[in-house]
Motif scaffolding. Structure first.
Motif, PDB file in Angstrom:
ATOM      1  N   THR A  84      68.538  78.181  42.031  1.00  0.00           N
ATOM      2  CA  THR A  84      67.546  78.044  43.729  1.00  0.00           C
ATOM      3  C   THR A  84      66.016  79.170  43.758  1.00  0.00           C
ATOM      4  OG1 THR A  84      69.368  78.935  45.199  1.00  0.00           O
ATOM      5  CG2 THR A  84      67.990  78.759  46.477  1.00  0.00           C
ATOM      6  N   THR A  85      65.933  80.996  43.965  1.00  0.00           N
ATOM      7  CA  THR A  85      64.251  80.741  43.030  1.00  0.00           C
ATOM      8  C   THR A  85      63.426  80.328  42.423  1.00  0.00           C
ATOM      9  OG1 THR A  85      66.025  83.026  43.406  1.00  0.00           O
ATOM     10  CG2 THR A  85      63.783  82.878  42.669  1.00  0.00           C
ATOM     11  N   PHE A  86      64.051  79.944  41.496  1.00  0.00           N
ATOM     12  CA  PHE A  86      63.368  79.032  40.568  1.00  0.00           C
ATOM     13  C   PHE A  86      63.225  78.107  41.072  1.00  0.00           C
ATOM     14  CE2 PHE A  86      62.727  75.539  37.405  1.00  0.00           C
ATOM     15  CZ  PHE A  86      61.648  76.234  36.972  1.00  0.00           C
ATOM     16  N   LEU A  87      63.526  77.116  41.459  1.00  0.00           N
ATOM     17  CA  LEU A  87      63.455  76.143  42.633  1.00  0.00           C
ATOM     18  C   LEU A  87      62.653  76.304  43.493  1.00  0.00           C
ATOM     19  CD1 LEU A  87      67.005  74.176  42.874  1.00  0.00           C
ATOM     20  CD2 LEU A  87      64.180  73.339  41.062  1.00  0.00           C
ATOM     21  N   VAL A  88      61.947  77.281  44.435  1.00  0.00           N
ATOM     22  CA  VAL A  88      61.514  77.903  45.812  1.00  0.00           C
ATOM     23  C   VAL A  88      59.835  77.653  45.196  1.00  0.00           C
ATOM     24  CG1 VAL A  88      61.435  79.108  47.714  1.00  0.00           C
ATOM     25  CG2 VAL A  88      63.394  77.983  47.442  1.00  0.00           C
ATOM     26  N   LEU A 195      47.735  64.043  53.328  1.00  0.00           N
ATOM     27  CA  LEU A 195      48.932  63.003  53.308  1.00  0.00           C
ATOM     28  C   LEU A 195      49.835  62.295  52.138  1.00  0.00           C
ATOM     29  CD1 LEU A 195      45.757  60.013  54.686  1.00  0.00           C
ATOM     30  CD2 LEU A 195      47.911  61.850  56.478  1.00  0.00           C
ATOM     31  N   LEU A 196      48.971  62.759  50.988  1.00  0.00           N
ATOM     32  CA  LEU A 196      50.057  62.691  49.475  1.00  0.00           C
ATOM     33  C   LEU A 196      51.355  63.489  50.204  1.00  0.00           C
ATOM     34  CD1 LEU A 196      46.939  62.017  46.459  1.00  0.00           C
ATOM     35  CD2 LEU A 196      48.646  60.593  47.827  1.00  0.00           C
ATOM     36  N   ALA A 197      51.019  65.431  50.287  1.00  0.00           N
ATOM     37  CA  ALA A 197      51.453  66.014  50.627  1.00  0.00           C
ATOM     38  C   ALA A 197      53.318  65.635  51.293  1.00  0.00           C
ATOM     39  CB  ALA A 197      51.461  66.938  50.313  1.00  0.00           C
ATOM     40  N   GLY A 198      52.392  64.638  52.374  1.00  0.00           N
ATOM     41  CA  GLY A 198      53.504  64.211  53.400  1.00  0.00           C
ATOM     42  C   GLY A 198      54.612  63.342  52.475  1.00  0.00           C
ATOM     43  N   LEU A 199      53.646  62.643  52.188  1.00  0.00           N
ATOM     44  CA  LEU A 199      54.088  60.897  51.512  1.00  0.00           C
ATOM     45  C   LEU A 199      55.791  61.273  50.378  1.00  0.00           C
ATOM     46  CD1 LEU A 199      54.353  58.027  50.962  1.00  0.00           C
ATOM     47  CD2 LEU A 199      52.645  58.618  49.043  1.00  0.00           C
ATOM     48  N   SER A 200      54.834  62.706  50.014  1.00  0.00           N
ATOM     49  CA  SER A 200      55.608  62.858  48.256  1.00  0.00           C
ATOM     50  C   SER A 200      57.435  63.773  48.669  1.00  0.00           C
ATOM     51  CB  SER A 200      55.508  63.665  47.802  1.00  0.00           C
ATOM     52  OG  SER A 200      53.563  63.452  47.198  1.00  0.00           O
ATOM     53  N   PHE A 201      56.290  63.810  49.385  1.00  0.00           N
ATOM     54  CA  PHE A 201      58.029  64.955  50.138  1.00  0.00           C
ATOM     55  C   PHE A 201      59.200  63.582  51.215  1.00  0.00           C
ATOM     56  CE2 PHE A 201      60.484  67.489  53.751  1.00  0.00           C
ATOM     57  CZ  PHE A 201      61.607  67.948  52.824  1.00  0.00           C
ATOM     58  N   ALA A 202      58.373  63.074  51.834  1.00  0.00           N
ATOM     59  CA  ALA A 202      58.985  62.003  52.386  1.00  0.00           C
ATOM     60  C   ALA A 202      60.114  61.380  51.470  1.00  0.00           C
ATOM     61  CB  ALA A 202      58.359  60.509  53.584  1.00  0.00           C
ATOM     62  N   LEU A 203      59.207  60.543  50.292  1.00  0.00           N
ATOM     63  CA  LEU A 203      59.532  59.689  49.084  1.00  0.00           C
ATOM     64  C   LEU A 203      60.975  60.436  48.437  1.00  0.00           C
ATOM     65  CD1 LEU A 203      56.846  58.309  47.705  1.00  0.00           C
ATOM     66  CD2 LEU A 203      58.359  57.279  49.620  1.00  0.00           C
ATOM     67  N   THR A 204      60.663  61.570  48.646  1.00  0.00           N
ATOM     68  CA  THR A 204      61.664  62.641  47.400  1.00  0.00           C
ATOM     69  C   THR A 204      63.303  63.014  48.285  1.00  0.00           C
ATOM     70  OG1 THR A 204      60.606  64.782  48.055  1.00  0.00           O
ATOM     71  CG2 THR A 204      61.179  63.760  45.871  1.00  0.00           C
ATOM     72  N   THR A 205      62.972  63.551  49.501  1.00  0.00           N
ATOM     73  CA  THR A 205      63.741  63.333  50.541  1.00  0.00           C
ATOM     74  C   THR A 205      64.484  62.320  50.844  1.00  0.00           C
ATOM     75  OG1 THR A 205      62.454  64.868  52.320  1.00  0.00           O
ATOM     76  CG2 THR A 205      64.481  63.975  53.087  1.00  0.00           C
ATOM     77  N   LEU A 206      64.620  60.672  50.376  1.00  0.00           N
ATOM     78  CA  LEU A 206      65.551  60.041  50.639  1.00  0.00           C
ATOM     79  C   LEU A 206      66.245  59.672  49.706  1.00  0.00           C
ATOM     80  CD1 LEU A 206      63.091  56.935  52.736  1.00  0.00           C
ATOM     81  CD2 LEU A 206      64.565  58.721  52.919  1.00  0.00           C
ATOM     82  N   VAL A 207      64.965  59.642  47.818  1.00  0.00           N
ATOM     83  CA  VAL A 207      65.702  59.729  47.347  1.00  0.00           C
ATOM     84  C   VAL A 207      66.508  60.464  45.756  1.00  0.00           C
ATOM     85  CG1 VAL A 207      64.841  58.801  44.474  1.00  0.00           C
ATOM     86  CG2 VAL A 207      63.683  58.306  46.461  1.00  0.00           C
ATOM     87  N   LEU A 208      66.195  62.057  46.919  1.00  0.00           N
ATOM     88  CA  LEU A 208      66.690  63.098  45.887  1.00  0.00           C
ATOM     89  C   LEU A 208      66.468  64.053  47.298  1.00  0.00           C
ATOM     90  CD1 LEU A 208      64.902  63.830  42.595  1.00  0.00           C
ATOM     91  CD2 LEU A 208      67.050  62.585  43.049  1.00  0.00           C
ATOM     92  N   PRO A 209      67.652  64.314  48.175  1.00  0.00           N
ATOM     93  CA  PRO A 209      67.380  64.686  48.762  1.00  0.00           C
ATOM     94  C   PRO A 209      68.274  66.243  49.143  1.00  0.00           C
ATOM     95  CG  PRO A 209      69.650  63.236  48.733  1.00  0.00           C
ATOM     96  CD  PRO A 209      68.589  63.015  47.984  1.00  0.00           C
ATOM     97  N   GLY A 210      68.814  66.302  47.661  1.00  0.00           N
ATOM     98  CA  GLY A 210      69.385  67.846  47.045  1.00  0.00           C
ATOM     99  C   GLY A 210      68.355  67.877  46.443  1.00  0.00           C
ATOM    100  N   GLN A 211      67.593  67.986  46.135  1.00  0.00           N
ATOM    101  CA  GLN A 211      66.354  68.491  45.258  1.00  0.00           C
ATOM    102  C   GLN A 211      65.123  68.395  45.534  1.00  0.00           C
ATOM    103  OE1 GLN A 211      66.554  70.727  42.889  1.00  0.00           O
ATOM    104  NE2 GLN A 211      69.270  70.879  42.944  1.00  0.00           N
ATOM    105  N   ALA A 212      64.998  67.782  46.962  1.00  0.00           N
ATOM    106  CA  ALA A 212      63.778  67.909  47.889  1.00  0.00           C
ATOM    107  C   ALA A 212      62.857  68.755  47.072  1.00  0.00           C
ATOM    108  CB  ALA A 212      63.784  67.572  48.976  1.00  0.00           C
ATOM    109  N   LEU A 213      62.142  69.536  47.356  1.00  0.00           N
ATOM    110  CA  LEU A 213      61.188  70.745  47.359  1.00  0.00           C
ATOM    111  C   LEU A 213      60.630  70.376  45.627  1.00  0.00           C
ATOM    112  CD1 LEU A 213      59.337  72.621  48.364  1.00  0.00           C
ATOM    113  CD2 LEU A 213      60.752  74.256  47.464  1.00  0.00           C
ATOM    114  N   PHE A 214      61.408  70.746  44.826  1.00  0.00           N
ATOM    115  CA  PHE A 214      61.246  70.287  43.322  1.00  0.00           C
ATOM    116  C   PHE A 214      60.864  68.738  42.955  1.00  0.00           C
ATOM    117  CE2 PHE A 214      62.663  69.767  38.806  1.00  0.00           C
ATOM    118  CZ  PHE A 214      61.624  70.681  38.624  1.00  0.00           C
TER     119      PHE A 214
END
Length: 248
Positions: A84-88, A195-214
């Protein structure tokens, strides 16, 4: 024989340190209350008071420390805490590409500057086009560290006086990141990156909800590289057109 480089005059050092302290005020106004919230969470979670300063000194990272409180209370295995520390904190790797660490020459000072490379320090240097010096940079980082540790100790003291827990303290971290984002995106040139940052987080939240931040960090990096390549190609194209027009 080449003369040794002259050390900065004491008056110059004082000016740089005063400027570094001044640079810390805006973000520090958000860090100190957030530190108070962190201290309150430590006590409300049933942990000893010394956990707040211990985490703030051993692992200076506000978002991670708030997360660690819950992990410690839940008796999370060390391997899970390490992952968790590494990912955050993985985002800090990208900060080094543009953070003015090169101005710090002393090995011990440079080690501390790397350790204290938090979101607020990076945001302030990224938003400023001034020339940074070692004294200015380290003073700003030391001030940020003081705000956070002091806020945590204040929160511990306040928690001891409260009759019950306070709800909604976790939102303080989100509010601070929103403020830093708005401070860094002051012109239209930065809007596409936001906008790119928001798009990146939105897409990964849908595709990889468990690792959205990374996943969002990696996708955002790729999109930034693609944008940089596109802007560079357009700049070369415009330069070539101007040259052809002049030659004609």
């Amino acid at each position: 024989m080449q003369n040794a480089p002259e050390l900065p005059l004491p008056s110059s050092r004082r000016r740089e340190m005063a400027q570094g302290l001044k640079d810390s005020f805006a973000a520090g106004l958000g860090m100190y209350p957030l530190g108070i919230a962190f201290g309150l969470l430590v006590i409300q979670a049933g942990l000893p008071w010394w956990v707040a300063p211990a985490l703030s000194i051993a692992g200076f990272a506000g978002s991670l420390e708030l997360l660690l409180v819950g992990l410690i209370v839940a008796a999370t295995p060390l391997a899970a805490i390490a992952l968790t520390t590494f990912l955050v904190n993985f985002r800090h790797v990208f900060y080094a590409f543009s953070f003015p660490l090169g101005v710090v020459k002393h090995p011990a000072a440079k080690a501390y500057s790397v350790y204290a490379l938090i979101d607020e320090a990076y945001a302030v240097t990224a938003a400023s086009r001034d020339t940074w010096t070692s004294w200015r940079l380290l003073t700003m980082q030391l001030a940020f560290h003081s705000y956070w540790v002091g806020g945590g100790l204040t929160g511990v003291a306040v928690a001891a006086l409260l009759p019950g827990p306070i709800r909604g303290l976790d939102f303080a971290l989100c509010a601070l990141f929103v403020t830093l984002t708005l401070d860094a995106a002051r012109t239209r040139k930065q809007v596409p990156s936001v906008l790119l940052a928001g798009l990146s987080f939105a897409l990964t939240t849908l595709v990889l909800p468990g690792q959205a931040l990374f996943g969002a960090l990696l996708l955002f990096l790729l999109l930034l590289l693609a944008r940089y390549a596109l802007l560079r190609r357009n700049a070369k194209k415009d330069s070539r057109l101007v040259k052809e027009t002049v030659d004609a």
